[in-house]
Scaffold this active site. Structure first.
Site, PDB file in Angstrom:
ATOM      1  N   HIS A  17       0.758  -1.048  -0.091  1.00  0.00           N
ATOM      2  CA  HIS A  17       0.114  -0.054  -0.015  1.00  0.00           C
ATOM      3  C   HIS A  17       1.011   1.374  -0.011  1.00  0.00           C
ATOM      4  O   HIS A  17       1.567   1.538   0.968  1.00  0.00           O
ATOM      5  CB  HIS A  17      -1.001   0.013   1.304  1.00  0.00           C
ATOM      6  CG  HIS A  17      -2.049  -1.222   1.314  1.00  0.00           C
ATOM      7  ND1 HIS A  17      -2.305  -1.860   2.296  1.00  0.00           N
ATOM      8  CD2 HIS A  17      -2.730  -1.620   0.301  1.00  0.00           C
ATOM      9  CE1 HIS A  17      -3.417  -2.592   2.045  1.00  0.00           C
ATOM     10  NE2 HIS A  17      -3.183  -2.568   0.644  1.00  0.00           N
ATOM     11  N   GLU A  22       1.853  -4.457  11.575  1.00  0.00           N
ATOM     12  CA  GLU A  22       1.091  -3.170  11.383  1.00  0.00           C
ATOM     13  C   GLU A  22       2.086  -2.183  12.353  1.00  0.00           C
ATOM     14  O   GLU A  22       1.990  -2.339  13.652  1.00  0.00           O
ATOM     15  CB  GLU A  22      -0.238  -3.076  11.686  1.00  0.00           C
ATOM     16  CG  GLU A  22      -1.091  -4.095  10.982  1.00  0.00           C
ATOM     17  CD  GLU A  22      -1.581  -3.403   9.541  1.00  0.00           C
ATOM     18  OE1 GLU A  22      -1.237  -2.157   9.378  1.00  0.00           O
ATOM     19  OE2 GLU A  22      -2.475  -4.037   8.835  1.00  0.00           O
ATOM     20  N   HIS A  60       3.143  -3.314   7.291  1.00  0.00           N
ATOM     21  CA  HIS A  60       2.017  -2.261   6.791  1.00  0.00           C
ATOM     22  C   HIS A  60       1.990  -1.112   7.586  1.00  0.00           C
ATOM     23  O   HIS A  60       2.710  -1.114   8.650  1.00  0.00           O
ATOM     24  CB  HIS A  60       0.707  -2.947   6.727  1.00  0.00           C
ATOM     25  CG  HIS A  60       0.417  -3.875   5.680  1.00  0.00           C
ATOM     26  ND1 HIS A  60      -0.633  -3.579   4.583  1.00  0.00           N
ATOM     27  CD2 HIS A  60       0.840  -5.127   5.170  1.00  0.00           C
ATOM     28  CE1 HIS A  60      -0.529  -4.523   3.702  1.00  0.00           C
ATOM     29  NE2 HIS A  60       0.006  -5.449   4.229  1.00  0.00           N
TER      30      HIS A  60
END
Length: 897
Positions: A648, A830, A745
């Site tokens: 992303h 994350e 991420h």
């Protein structure tokens, strides 16, 4: 007048509720004007606030009426916006009137006329022809009918509550889907192409020796004399002076503190900065921490620095030009001379960064709109301040104040300028360089700003670009702003954000980079901004565009900034940017920093992206002690660890964590040496180069989320995912399934760092499935690594980890690698965009230093995971024991078998 009754279940069957019927009757009989008059009378006569409940009851009637379109129209026709606005301005701080003011705010938000964004189209300003993509439709003119009723408007909330109800209906409860292993998604013989990406398993290592400079093209070799290489043991964030290190050769630099002395249990020397208030210069802390110190140890004087600055056109150097070739233009040569003079005047030596090489790499980076400029922070480099920045204390009522300001803009527009000063959709240039308005620019790598509108003298509405070939995913922003005055607060309103909530409501700040500060010796991204809030605004997207039953809502991120210098050039970003060109530069510098006799560092191309950029694949391990059969066999039997990141594009924090991982693995730290001697690391540091380059937040050039393509990726449409999965399949086919797979991420809603893993039993338990789990066998070692990191890493927390498998995540890397490749330790790691609310970093925002440290700690966790396993060799245990005994802070409690 009439009595409101509780909502009836009949309305769920299409029958209007009594409440709705009463509201329609009130509108039809003209009661709206009467209610507003009564509100005014009570407001003017109840000076002691003795009848707040009666006043609140009147407003409740208006709020229910405002749920109807006809009610809102009647309210606006009766000057309701003006009346409620004027009656509350002098009592906003009166706590006893809180029930009244809260209702007024809800009514104003409901009745504020909905409108489309001030854009020619919802589609991205950039487009890229991709096979299978749909042709963008012409702009849709919006009417009132495009906007459906919102129903009950959310209450005005200034609390810090972040609790979000976890929905269990998305959990996968089909045991067959959870436990079955699908067949190979490609012909078996196709896997043989990945053999060339695992040369460490077949090479004799004699042919891998190369001379310095091999592999550089013409653009890169012309800067070889300037190439500055630091050893991998250089301390993080160190800005070295010219006297400390010479061009073209390595010198002794201070050795970085051993990783073992920085684990969570022993971390005590955290530098804090005070929580900044309005107008405070975030660079003062950087200055006090040793940045901007001359070679003699004295601080560079502002007088001397300003003398140097007078010789430069700050606008010209703040966004250097790049060009693709030298053949038909003298500009590249002029650019090289400008850069050379600039670096000679203001030398910068940032660990693992080389501005000259960055320029050469930038020429090879391909973008959709053919960027011709470089952002100064990416070219110049970033040296993180040594102090961690505290989360911003949210001013009570800041959201309320901003909503009233929006209402004021509607009903008192006399001071509104509404001048477009920058737009990707309009012919260039729009900006008048003679005016005193700010100047904006975003046409550089990872840049994202579509439009800037001057609202008032010091206030600007900003719109960010949707992802390429998309109409959504507006979150990431990165742009240049110049022409500012100092000691003046400017307000920026980003009005087309998409997410329903943001960490900007809970202490997070945007990031800022000042070119003048960089030239003064303080090249750093810092957190900045105050009076920050994030809330739903009155803009809506047409139902014709979304295809949904109601138009999509937009949200405003608003913040004020006081710039550190007048006539500076500053860059503002959602988070610390990390470009594709920065990665490619970093990998080359890393490769040249290692001792090739000790460290096997191989950089190759996994595949080409849709945009024509190379997706890098990095292999790191220890070189064999010799070419003997025994030593070669020891290398080839090392288990694999596979790490990926940046699928992303807007999650730049993942790249900073990856940067810490890469630098640590090639370092001289004894833990890194043990890791290299016992593992082979396959690393894909950027799975979505095209998205990163073109300023996307979520998608590839095709407009799709690549982390939802792992089930059946296409070699032509999702090449990076297709070949990453193919490499993993190849490793499994030769019996070398990775010990751990982890995809880095960033997370926009939660704080800290945490892991998502996969567990059949935990998923079924959470879903309260009727399927019995007592007969299910499951390897519970998936929990070991998170438990280790919880004890090691200051930023990590086990309490936020989850091991549930959701239906909506079935096509993500984590789930597919777990299910199809059988990797029980398949994770998503994350990292919060914001910071920590627990542990040693509690109350602090993440800087790049903390993110890089997390990358190092992840590596240490992998070593301890191996030491705790049954398959750990006696030799490794002996080496680890010797290493731990040499440290003052022993980690024996982590090694209990």
């Amino acid at each position: 007048m009439w009595a409101f009754v509780p909502e009836s279940p009949l309305e769920f069957f299409g029958v209007p509720s009594p409440q709705e019927s009463n509201s329609r009757r009130a509108v039809n009989r003209g009661y709206v004007t009467i209610l507003l008059r009564l509100h005014q009378d009570w407001h003017s006569h109840d000076t002691t606030n003795s009848y707040v409940l009666i006043r609140r009851a009147l407003l409740l009637c208006l709020r229910h009426i405002a749920n109807l379109r006809s009610g809102r129209e009647a309210f606006l026709a009766a000057q309701g916006m003006e009346i409620l606005f004027s009656t509350t301005q002098n009592c906003l701080d009166d706590k006893s009137l809180e029930p009244v003011i809260s209702l007024v705010l809800q009514i104003l938000r409901q009745c504020y006329p909905k409108s489309p964004l001030p854009l020619v189209t919802a589609s991205s300003a950039y487009s890229f022809p991709v096979p299978g993509s749909t042709t963008s439709e012409p702009p849709h003119v919006l009417t009132e009918e495009d906007f459906e009723d919102d129903g009950e408007e959310e209450e005005d909330k200034d609390s810090d509550s972040e609790d979000v109800k976890k929905e269990d209906d998305d959990l996968e409860t089909d045991v067959n889907k959870l436990s079955s292993k699908p067949g190979l998604d490609r012909p078996q013989e196709e896997l043989m192409q990945y053999e060339a990406m695992c040369l460490e398993l077949s090479c004799s290592f004699e042919e891998l020796e190369s001379k310095p400079g091999d592999g550089l093209n013409f653009d890169e070799t012309q800067y070889a004399s300037h190439h500055h290489i630091l050893t991998a043991a250089s301390p993080k964030g160190l800005c070295l002076n010219k006297d400390q290190i010479s061009w073209g050769q390595e010198r002794e630099v201070p050795v970085q503190t051993s990783l073992l002395s920085r684990v969570k249990m022993g971390r005590s020397n955290i530098h804090l900065t005070s929580k900044k208030g309005p107008g405070m210069n975030p660079y003062r802390n950087a200055q006090s921490n040793g940045l901007g110190i001359g070679s003699s140890g004295s601080e560079i004087s502002d007088i001397q620095a300003s003398f140097k600055e007078d010789a430069w056109d700050i606008d010209a150097i703040s966004c250097p030009r790049i060009s693709a070739s030298f053949s038909n233009s003298t500009r590249p040569r002029e650019t090289a001379e400008l850069i050379d003079k600039l670096l000679q005047t203001h030398p910068t030596h940032i660990a693992f960064h080389d501005p000259y090489l960055y320029v050469a790499k930038a020429r090879r980076t391909r973008s959709v709109s053919d960027f011709t400029m470089m952002a100064f922070p990416d070219f110049w480099g970033h040296c993180p301040p040594l102090s961690a920045q505290s989360m911003l204390e949210r001013k009570c009522g800041v959201q309320r104040i901003k909503i009233f300001e929006d209402v004021r803009r509607l009903i008192q527009p006399s001071d509104i300028i509404n001048k477009v000063v920058f737009s990707l959709d309009e012919p260039w240039p729009l900006q008048d360089t003679t005016s005193d308005c700010l100047r904006f620019f975003s046409k550089f790598e990872s840049g994202n700003l579509r439009k800037a509108i001057q609202v008032r003298e010091l206030e600007y509405d900003l719109l960010i670009n949707a992802d390429v070939n998309s109409t959504q995913h507006q979150q990431w922003f990165y742009f240049k702003v110049s022409g500012m005055r100092d000691a003046v607060p400017y307000r920026f309103n980003i009005i087309n954000c998409e997410k329903a909530n943001s960490q900007f409501n809970y202490g997070m700040q945007p990031t800022l980079y000042s070119v003048k500060e960089a030239l003064l010796g303080r090249p750093a991204w810092v957190r900045t901004g105050y009076e920050i809030c994030y809330y739903k605004n009155h803009y809506r997207q047409s139902t014709a565009i979304t295809g949904a039953e109601s138009g999509k809502c937009y949200y405003t991120l608003t913040f004020a900034v006081t710039f550190p210098h007048a006539e500076d050039v500053c860059y503002l970003a959602y988070h610390y940017p990390y470009t594709y060109t920065a990665l490619m530069t970093h990998l080359d510098v890393l490769e040249k920093s290692v001792n090739p006799k000790q460290v096997y560092f191989r950089q190759e191309v996994l595949c080409q992206t849709l945009g024509g950029n190379s997706c890098p694949l990095v292999t790191i391990t220890a070189m064999p002690e010799s070419n003997s059969a025994g030593h070669l066999e020891q290398l080839r039997q090392r288990p694999y660890q596979v790490i990926t990141a940046r699928v992303h594009p807007g999650e730049s924090n993942a790249s900073w964590v990856m940067k810490g991982t890469l630098e640590f693995l090639v370092s001289s730290d004894p833990v890194a040496r043990l890791l290299r001697e016992n593992f082979i690391f396959k690393i894909i540091p950027m799975l979505n180069p095209d998205g990163v380059i073109n300023g996307n937040h979520r998608c590839s050039l095709r407009g799709g989320d690549l982390n939802r393509q792992w089930l059946s990726p296409s070699a032509h449409l999702q090449p990076t995912i297709y070949h990453a999965k193919g490499l993993l399949h190849y490793l499994g086919s030769i019996g070398r399934r990775p010990m751990v797979f982890c995809d880095f991420h960033g997370h926009s809603q939660k704080r800290n760092v945490f892991l998502y893993g996969c567990s059949i039993k935990e998923t079924l338990w959470q879903a309260e499935s009727a399927v019995g789990t007592s007969n299910l066998l499951e390897d519970v070692s998936y929990r070991t690594l998170p438990k280790i990191l919880d004890k090691l890493a200051p930023a990590f927390t086990l309490s936020s980890c989850s091991f549930l498998v959701e239906k909506s995540r079935a096509s993500t890397a984590r789930v597919v690698v777990w299910r199809e490749m059988g990797v029980s330790r398949s994770y998503t790691m994350e990292s919060s965009y914001c910071g920590c609310n627990q542990g040693p970093y509690q109350g602090l925002q993440f800087g790049t230093g903390e993110l890089e440290e997390m990358g190092s700690m992840f590596c240490l966790g992998l070593l301890i995971l191996k030491l705790k396993s049954v398959s750990c060799s006696h030799q490794l245990l002996t080496c680890a024991a010797a290493l731990l005994n040499a440290e003052e802070s022993s980690l024996d409690h982590h090694l209990q078998r």
